[in-house]
Design a protein around this motif. Structure first.
Motif, PDB file in Angstrom:
ATOM      1  N   ILE A 119      -0.058   7.996  -6.362  1.00 59.90           N
ATOM      2  CA  ILE A 119      -0.266   8.158  -4.919  1.00 59.90           C
ATOM      3  C   ILE A 119       0.727   7.273  -4.168  1.00 59.90           C
ATOM      4  O   ILE A 119       0.818   6.071  -4.420  1.00 59.90           O
ATOM      5  N   ILE A 120       1.477   7.893  -3.288  1.00 57.84           N
ATOM      6  CA  ILE A 120       2.519   7.199  -2.529  1.00 57.84           C
ATOM      7  C   ILE A 120       2.102   7.138  -1.071  1.00 57.84           C
ATOM      8  O   ILE A 120       1.846   8.178  -0.450  1.00 57.84           O
ATOM      9  N   ASN A 121       2.008   5.940  -0.516  1.00 65.85           N
ATOM     10  CA  ASN A 121       1.743   5.787   0.914  1.00 65.85           C
ATOM     11  C   ASN A 121       3.064   5.906   1.661  1.00 65.85           C
ATOM     12  O   ASN A 121       4.033   5.229   1.321  1.00 65.85           O
ATOM     13  N   VAL A 122       3.075   6.751   2.689  1.00 70.23           N
ATOM     14  CA  VAL A 122       4.274   6.896   3.499  1.00 70.23           C
ATOM     15  C   VAL A 122       3.986   6.441   4.926  1.00 70.23           C
ATOM     16  O   VAL A 122       2.934   6.750   5.478  1.00 70.23           O
ATOM     17  N   ASN A 123       4.912   5.648   5.477  1.00 69.96           N
ATOM     18  CA  ASN A 123       4.898   5.224   6.881  1.00 69.96           C
ATOM     19  C   ASN A 123       3.837   4.181   7.217  1.00 69.96           C
ATOM     20  O   ASN A 123       4.047   3.317   8.037  1.00 69.96           O
ATOM     21  N   SER A 124       2.671   4.233   6.583  1.00 62.10           N
ATOM     22  CA  SER A 124       1.605   3.292   6.892  1.00 62.10           C
ATOM     23  C   SER A 124       0.948   2.817   5.596  1.00 62.10           C
ATOM     24  O   SER A 124       1.110   3.432   4.534  1.00 62.10           O
ATOM     25  N   GLU A 125       0.179   1.730   5.699  1.00 67.11           N
ATOM     26  CA  GLU A 125      -0.306   1.057   4.495  1.00 67.11           C
ATOM     27  C   GLU A 125      -1.826   1.044   4.369  1.00 67.11           C
ATOM     28  O   GLU A 125      -2.547   1.310   5.325  1.00 67.11           O
ATOM     29  N   THR A 126      -2.276   0.695   3.161  1.00 66.14           N
ATOM     30  CA  THR A 126      -3.693   0.470   2.881  1.00 66.14           C
ATOM     31  C   THR A 126      -3.836  -0.893   2.221  1.00 66.14           C
ATOM     32  O   THR A 126      -2.876  -1.420   1.654  1.00 66.14           O
ATOM     33  N   SER A 127      -5.035  -1.453   2.270  1.00 68.33           N
ATOM     34  CA  SER A 127      -5.249  -2.758   1.638  1.00 68.33           C
ATOM     35  C   SER A 127      -5.196  -2.633   0.112  1.00 68.33           C
ATOM     36  O   SER A 127      -4.783  -3.551  -0.584  1.00 68.33           O
ATOM     37  N   THR A 128      -5.624  -1.483  -0.406  1.00 70.31           N
ATOM     38  CA  THR A 128      -5.492  -1.213  -1.843  1.00 70.31           C
ATOM     39  C   THR A 128      -4.069  -0.781  -2.116  1.00 70.31           C
ATOM     40  O   THR A 128      -3.534   0.115  -1.453  1.00 70.31           O
ATOM     41  N   ILE A 129      -3.425  -1.413  -3.082  1.00 68.21           N
ATOM     42  CA  ILE A 129      -2.010  -1.149  -3.363  1.00 68.21           C
ATOM     43  C   ILE A 129      -1.853   0.203  -4.060  1.00 68.21           C
ATOM     44  O   ILE A 129      -2.461   0.452  -5.099  1.00 68.21           O
ATOM     45  N   PRO A 130      -1.026   1.096  -3.487  1.00 65.84           N
ATOM     46  CA  PRO A 130      -0.808   2.418  -4.094  1.00 65.84           C
ATOM     47  C   PRO A 130       0.229   2.350  -5.219  1.00 65.84           C
ATOM     48  O   PRO A 130       0.739   1.272  -5.538  1.00 65.84           O
ATOM     49  N   THR A 131       0.556   3.494  -5.761  1.00 65.90           N
ATOM     50  CA  THR A 131       1.601   3.574  -6.789  1.00 65.90           C
ATOM     51  C   THR A 131       2.937   3.122  -6.205  1.00 65.90           C
ATOM     52  O   THR A 131       3.717   2.434  -6.860  1.00 65.90           O
ATOM     53  N   ALA A 132       3.191   3.513  -4.955  1.00 65.19           N
ATOM     54  CA  ALA A 132       4.424   3.107  -4.266  1.00 65.19           C
ATOM     55  C   ALA A 132       4.219   3.221  -2.759  1.00 65.19           C
ATOM     56  O   ALA A 132       3.321   3.928  -2.287  1.00 65.19           O
ATOM     57  N   PHE A 133       5.063   2.501  -2.018  1.00 69.73           N
ATOM     58  CA  PHE A 133       5.039   2.582  -0.549  1.00 69.73           C
ATOM     59  C   PHE A 133       6.436   2.904  -0.046  1.00 69.73           C
ATOM     60  O   PHE A 133       7.418   2.284  -0.472  1.00 69.73           O
ATOM     61  N   VAL A 134       6.532   3.874   0.867  1.00 75.67           N
ATOM     62  CA  VAL A 134       7.796   4.223   1.514  1.00 75.67           C
ATOM     63  C   VAL A 134       7.581   4.150   3.015  1.00 75.67           C
ATOM     64  O   VAL A 134       6.739   4.857   3.565  1.00 75.67           O
ATOM     65  N   GLY A 135       8.320   3.286   3.670  1.00 72.91           N
ATOM     66  CA  GLY A 135       8.144   3.143   5.120  1.00 72.91           C
ATOM     67  C   GLY A 135       9.052   2.066   5.676  1.00 72.91           C
ATOM     68  O   GLY A 135      10.140   1.828   5.158  1.00 72.91           O
ATOM     69  N   SER A 136       8.590   1.426   6.727  1.00 72.69           N
ATOM     70  CA  SER A 136       9.364   0.373   7.388  1.00 72.69           C
ATOM     71  C   SER A 136       8.451  -0.804   7.703  1.00 72.69           C
ATOM     72  O   SER A 136       7.226  -0.670   7.654  1.00 72.69           O
ATOM     73  N   ASP A 137       9.062  -1.953   8.014  1.00 73.32           N
ATOM     74  CA  ASP A 137       8.292  -3.162   8.318  1.00 73.32           C
ATOM     75  C   ASP A 137       7.886  -3.152   9.791  1.00 73.32           C
ATOM     76  O   ASP A 137       8.680  -3.480  10.666  1.00 73.32           O
TER      77      ASP A 137
END
Length: 314
Positions: A119-137
């Protein structure tokens, strides 16, 4: 001879096209030769930036030859969890999630990981760490916006901040970044802050209320996204106050770029929807295939003003 040469050239072109198509299609298959299927759940398809990210995901999926199933969470974390459960039941190869909330969307991540689906989070985050995150700070985006306001006000004045949807990662981080800059500039006062829920019409109504409460005391308004920024501008124009109040927002959607061009929006902060959407699908495909991928892909923000507007207008 000419006919023979023409037929040979045509046959070669057809074979070349066929090979290229085969190569594209093969890239979208897993080790067993099955076409990769990716499920995508997006925060809200009523939000222009989210739609831009989704469009780029669709384009990249088509390019790579994978199937993409996109659903709208309609700003409901509960609905988003149910959508992820449905993707798991369908047996998708990977999931891309644009989270509704940091905490309330986290069960979606746990469900996917427990089901051994990337599961890849895009653009926004969750407190549980996904497989990967793609977005901006997002913290950095607010620092950029607020530093621009500091510069325009020479470090002194009254600022109002319009929040996005409360509890979403972008709202939390943009609040943090803005308040870091306010704290570092003692002569800058936060006059008021409230949520416009990323919505243009709600932002306009909220700004009208602020005008009634504070009027000419307001020196600048920082809206955490362009949709709200456009609502702020409309309310200020109707009240005849736009020339007296600086407005800065985030995303650089087409409406905001045109507003910067006209001078009704002082600045926006460019967030790269194309890179976020494309990289999210690329990462999902790699994860589905068991290939190496980056756990975090951060794409920089950029300040957009009249001076550099040409770089961002299509």
């Amino acid at each position: 001879m000419k006919l023979k040469s023409f037929l040979s050239a045509s046959l070669f072109a057809a074979v070349l096209i066929s090979c290229n198509q085969s190569k594209t299609n093969e890239s979208g298959k897993d080790g067993s030769g099955k076409r990769i299927v990716i499920g995508s759940t997006m925060l809200s398809m009523q939000n222009e930036f989210v739609v831009n990210v989704s469009d780029e995901m669709e384009a990249k999926a088509k390019e790579l030859g994978v199937e993409l199933i996109t659903v709208d969470a309609e700003r409901s974390a509960l609905k988003q969890v149910e959508q992820v459960e449905s993707f798991i039941a369908q047996g998708v190869d990977a999931i891309v999630m644009n989270p509704c909330e940091v905490e309330a969307s986290s069960p979606s991540v746990k469900l996917a990981i427990n089901a051994k689906i990337p599961i890849i989070n895009v653009n926004s985050e969750t407190s549980t760490i996904p497989t990967a995150f793609v977005g901006s700070d997002d913290t950095e985006s607010a620092r950029i916006a607020m530093n621009y306001i500091v510069k325009k006000l020479n470090g002194k004045g009254n600022v109002i901040m319009m929040h996005g949807y409360m509890g979403q990662a972008a709202q939390i981080k943009r609040d943090k970044g803005a308040k870091e800059i306010i704290k570092a500039n003692p002569d800058l006062k936060l006059l008021a802050e409230q949520s416009g829920e990323w919505d243009r019409a709600k932002a306009m109504s909220l700004t009208e209320n602020w005008i009634q409460s504070y009027g000419t005391q307001i020196n600048a308004i920082f809206a955490q996204n362009d949709e709200m920024g456009m609502g702020v501008v409309k309310a200020l124009e109707a009240a005849g106050l736009k020339s007296k109040i600086i407005v800065v927002s985030i995303d650089a959607i087409p409406d905001a770029l045109q507003a910067v061009k006209k001078g009704t929006l002082d600045a926006t902060v460019y967030q790269n929807a194309k890179e976020q959407g494309g990289k999210a699908i690329e990462t999902a495909v790699k994860a589905a295939k068991g290939e190496n991928f980056e756990k975090e892909v951060l794409i920089p923000f950029q300040l957009v003003t009249k001076e550099n507007l040409g770089e961002f207008l299509k």
